[in-house]
Design an enzyme around this catalytic site. Structure first.
Site, PDB file in Angstrom:
ATOM      1  N   ARG A  41       0.847  -1.201   0.000  1.00  0.00           N
ATOM      2  CA  ARG A  41       0.000   0.000   0.000  1.00  0.00           C
ATOM      3  C   ARG A  41       0.881   1.248   0.000  1.00  0.00           C
ATOM      4  O   ARG A  41       0.500   2.298  -0.481  1.00  0.00           O
ATOM      5  CB  ARG A  41      -0.942   0.029   1.203  1.00  0.00           C
ATOM      6  CG  ARG A  41      -2.019   1.098   1.071  1.00  0.00           C
ATOM      7  CD  ARG A  41      -2.928   1.230   2.281  1.00  0.00           C
ATOM      8  NE  ARG A  41      -2.219   1.737   3.430  1.00  0.00           N
ATOM      9  CZ  ARG A  41      -2.128   1.121   4.613  1.00  0.00           C
ATOM     10  NH1 ARG A  41      -2.702  -0.046   4.804  1.00  0.00           N
ATOM     11  NH2 ARG A  41      -1.453   1.658   5.605  1.00  0.00           N
ATOM     12  N   TYR A  54     -12.210  19.090 -15.252  1.00  0.00           N
ATOM     13  CA  TYR A  54     -12.875  17.788 -15.416  1.00  0.00           C
ATOM     14  C   TYR A  54     -14.053  17.687 -14.431  1.00  0.00           C
ATOM     15  O   TYR A  54     -13.960  18.172 -13.298  1.00  0.00           O
ATOM     16  CB  TYR A  54     -11.842  16.682 -15.163  1.00  0.00           C
ATOM     17  CG  TYR A  54     -12.464  15.319 -15.012  1.00  0.00           C
ATOM     18  CD1 TYR A  54     -13.144  14.724 -16.073  1.00  0.00           C
ATOM     19  CD2 TYR A  54     -12.384  14.640 -13.808  1.00  0.00           C
ATOM     20  CE1 TYR A  54     -13.726  13.481 -15.920  1.00  0.00           C
ATOM     21  CE2 TYR A  54     -12.961  13.394 -13.651  1.00  0.00           C
ATOM     22  CZ  TYR A  54     -13.635  12.825 -14.712  1.00  0.00           C
ATOM     23  OH  TYR A  54     -14.209  11.597 -14.559  1.00  0.00           O
ATOM     24  N   ASP A  77      -3.367  20.015 -13.915  1.00  0.00           N
ATOM     25  CA  ASP A  77      -3.767  18.718 -14.468  1.00  0.00           C
ATOM     26  C   ASP A  77      -3.271  18.672 -15.915  1.00  0.00           C
ATOM     27  O   ASP A  77      -3.749  19.421 -16.771  1.00  0.00           O
ATOM     28  CB  ASP A  77      -5.298  18.578 -14.398  1.00  0.00           C
ATOM     29  CG  ASP A  77      -5.788  17.221 -14.891  1.00  0.00           C
ATOM     30  OD1 ASP A  77      -5.099  16.597 -15.720  1.00  0.00           O
ATOM     31  OD2 ASP A  77      -6.884  16.802 -14.462  1.00  0.00           O
ATOM     32  N   LYS A  95      -5.517   7.701 -19.061  1.00  0.00           N
ATOM     33  CA  LYS A  95      -5.740   8.235 -20.407  1.00  0.00           C
ATOM     34  C   LYS A  95      -4.518   8.015 -21.306  1.00  0.00           C
ATOM     35  O   LYS A  95      -4.226   6.890 -21.664  1.00  0.00           O
ATOM     36  CB  LYS A  95      -6.140   9.706 -20.295  1.00  0.00           C
ATOM     37  CG  LYS A  95      -7.314   9.958 -19.332  1.00  0.00           C
ATOM     38  CD  LYS A  95      -8.553   9.269 -19.846  1.00  0.00           C
ATOM     39  CE  LYS A  95      -9.809   9.489 -19.041  1.00  0.00           C
ATOM     40  NZ  LYS A  95      -9.770   9.144 -17.635  1.00  0.00           N
TER      41      LYS A  95
HETATM   42  N1  PLP Z   1      -8.426  14.790 -15.191  1.00  0.00           N
HETATM   43  C1  PLP Z   1      -8.916  14.807 -16.439  1.00  0.00           C
HETATM   44  C2  PLP Z   1      -8.539  15.942 -17.340  1.00  0.00           C
HETATM   45  C3  PLP Z   1      -9.742  13.788 -16.890  1.00  0.00           C
HETATM   46  O1  PLP Z   1     -10.230  13.816 -18.136  1.00  0.00           O
HETATM   47  C4  PLP Z   1     -10.085  12.731 -16.005  1.00  0.00           C
HETATM   48  C5  PLP Z   1     -10.979  11.628 -16.411  1.00  0.00           C
HETATM   49  O2  PLP Z   1     -11.557  11.656 -17.484  1.00  0.00           O
HETATM   50  C6  PLP Z   1      -9.562  12.754 -14.708  1.00  0.00           C
HETATM   51  C7  PLP Z   1      -8.728  13.786 -14.340  1.00  0.00           C
HETATM   52  C8  PLP Z   1      -9.877  11.669 -13.715  1.00  0.00           C
HETATM   53  O3  PLP Z   1      -9.145  10.526 -14.014  1.00  0.00           O
HETATM   54  P1  PLP Z   1      -9.549   9.019 -13.553  1.00  0.00           P
HETATM   55  O4  PLP Z   1     -10.732   8.622 -14.359  1.00  0.00           O
HETATM   56  O5  PLP Z   1      -8.330   8.233 -13.848  1.00  0.00           O
HETATM   57  O6  PLP Z   1      -9.877   9.100 -12.107  1.00  0.00           O
END
Ligand code: PLP
Length: 405
Positions: free
Chosen positions: A60, A113, A185, A210
């Protein structure tokens, strides 16, 4: 990896972090599916547990396969340190909850997001933290809110789903004057197209699910930045428990080997698709930072080395047209994902922003007839032909006032 060689991104994505972890001559990183690591020497066990000697105690907290993933993304983002998470949202929420305290103020933008937005609207304020979400396109208002004082500035660029661009360098400079931590991000851009740390950000978060993984078959998250900030978030993750699994770490590592190849192709495909859609009579608007007409084009040109594989477009005729067009696409998954080798389409209304009401989406500048398009690595001629026939069908149904089929 030796500093003197200063390998570039494509090389780092293949070799980075992999030195010294192979077993019995294997050319690939081992997947170490062990929960715990045993020590006959109790003094050494104690030293490792206290961080005074290298090693692992419990998966963990740390794990050899996961560590290779962390090292690879650290190198790609040019960071001092990196840690990993079970998902991108785990990375984002751990970062916020580890660094913020009651009484702090956060400045961010409205169209992050959907999951991040929900965190800012529903959860972060519960802990006595003031969250100011600015209009992403209004740079002056973001600057004014930063100047009013804040502990953390949270940015996403390009944004999901309308690909708005914020000027990382400018906002980070002003945030620094307030002593604020700047988090970006970088999921949409990937470290191939943009390195926020080199533009003044303190921390970079990724949904590794992604582009880093790239094959839509594993979840993961990452955080990169200065050693002290990453250590603070890592300490929280140890007890929060949203750890990256070694199997997922391996899948991410395998995907990352082709990161630059994929992203270069996706940049090129997205550019051609954006140009095609921009000239199409049934498309009202295209959102892609690579188009000179995009309001963020100049900043994107400065801070990105490629415009990315993500774009979105608004159809004539509202959501009915989306319902008619999308099922006609042959070379696209209709799914809530992005960044994979396959082209993937999703209307924010059913995908990334489904948790929000129509009014909340409208307030974020997301039209109901918007389609988010994640360009894959297919032959672009096939993608254009596919879009052409699906748009022709939707346009015909719209003109004849027919219901979607
Ligand atoms: N940040 C962005 C720009 C995203 O598009 C996403 C998910 O689509 C996330 C964060 C969250 O990622 P996760 O689905 O891996 O939790």
């Amino acid at each position: 990896m030796s500093k003197e060689l200063a390998p570039r991104q494509a090389t780092l994505s293949i070799w980075g972090g992999e030195e010294g972890v192979r077993i019995a001559g294997a050319t690939q990183v081992p997947v170490v599916n062990s929960v715990a690591f045993g020590y006959d020497d109790l003094d050494r066990w104690r030293d490792v547990a206290l961080g005074d000697a290298e090693g692992d105690i419990y998966s963990r907290n740390t794990n050899p396969t996961v560590r290779v993933f962390e090292e690879k993304i650290r190198l790609l983002e040019g960071a001092e340190a990196a840690t990993s998470f079970s998902t991108g949202m785990a990375a984002i929420s751990a970062t916020l909850f580890a660094l913020l305290e009651p009484g702090d103020r956060v400045v961010s933008v409205k169209d992050t997001y959907g999951g991040t937005n929900r965190l800012f609207l529903d959860y972060v304020p519960r802990f006595g933290i003031d969250v100011k979400l600015c209009d992403t396109s209004d740079q002056d208002s973001i600057l004014a809110e930063i100047d009013a004082g804040c502990r953390l500035v949270y940015l996403e660029t390009p944004t999901n789903p309308t690909c708005k661009i914020v000027d990382i360098e400018l906002l980070a400079r002003r945030a620094k004057a307030q002593g604020a931590v700047v988090v970006v991000d970088n999921t949409f851009a990937t470290p191939i197209n943009q390195n926020p740390l080199s533009l003044g950000a303190d921390l970079v978060v990724h949904s590794a699910t992604k582009y880093l993984g790239g094959h839509a078959d594993t979840l993961g998250g990452a955080l990169c930045g200065s050693a002290d900030l990453v250590a603070t978030v890592f300490a929280y993750r140890e007890v929060n428990g949203a750890t990256l699994h070694p199997d997922s770490a391996y899948m991410l590592l395998r995907g990352m080997k082709t990161l630059q190849l994929r992203v270069e192709r996706q940049n090129a495909n997205a550019m051609e698709v954006a140009r095609f859609l921009d000239a199409h009579a049934f498309v009202e608007r295209v959102f892609y930072p690579g188009l000179p007409s995009h309001p963020g084009h100049d900043v994107a040109k400065r801070q990105m080395s490629g415009f990315g594989g993500m774009l979105s477009f608004q159809l004539t005729g509202g959501f009915e047209s989306v319902k008619t067009m999308l099922p006609r696409l042959r070379f696209a998954h209709r799914a809530a994902n992005l960044g994979a080798v396959e082209t993937t389409v999703a209307p924010p209304r059913t995908g990334s922003h489904v948790e929000l009401s129509e009014q909340e989406r409208a307030a974020m500048g997301i039209p109901e007839a918007l389609v988010r398009y994640s360009a894959g690595v297919e032959d672009v001629a096939d993608l254009l032909a596919d879009l052409d026939q699906a748009l022709a069908h939707a346009a015909e149904r719209h003109t004849r006032h027919l219901t979607p089929t």
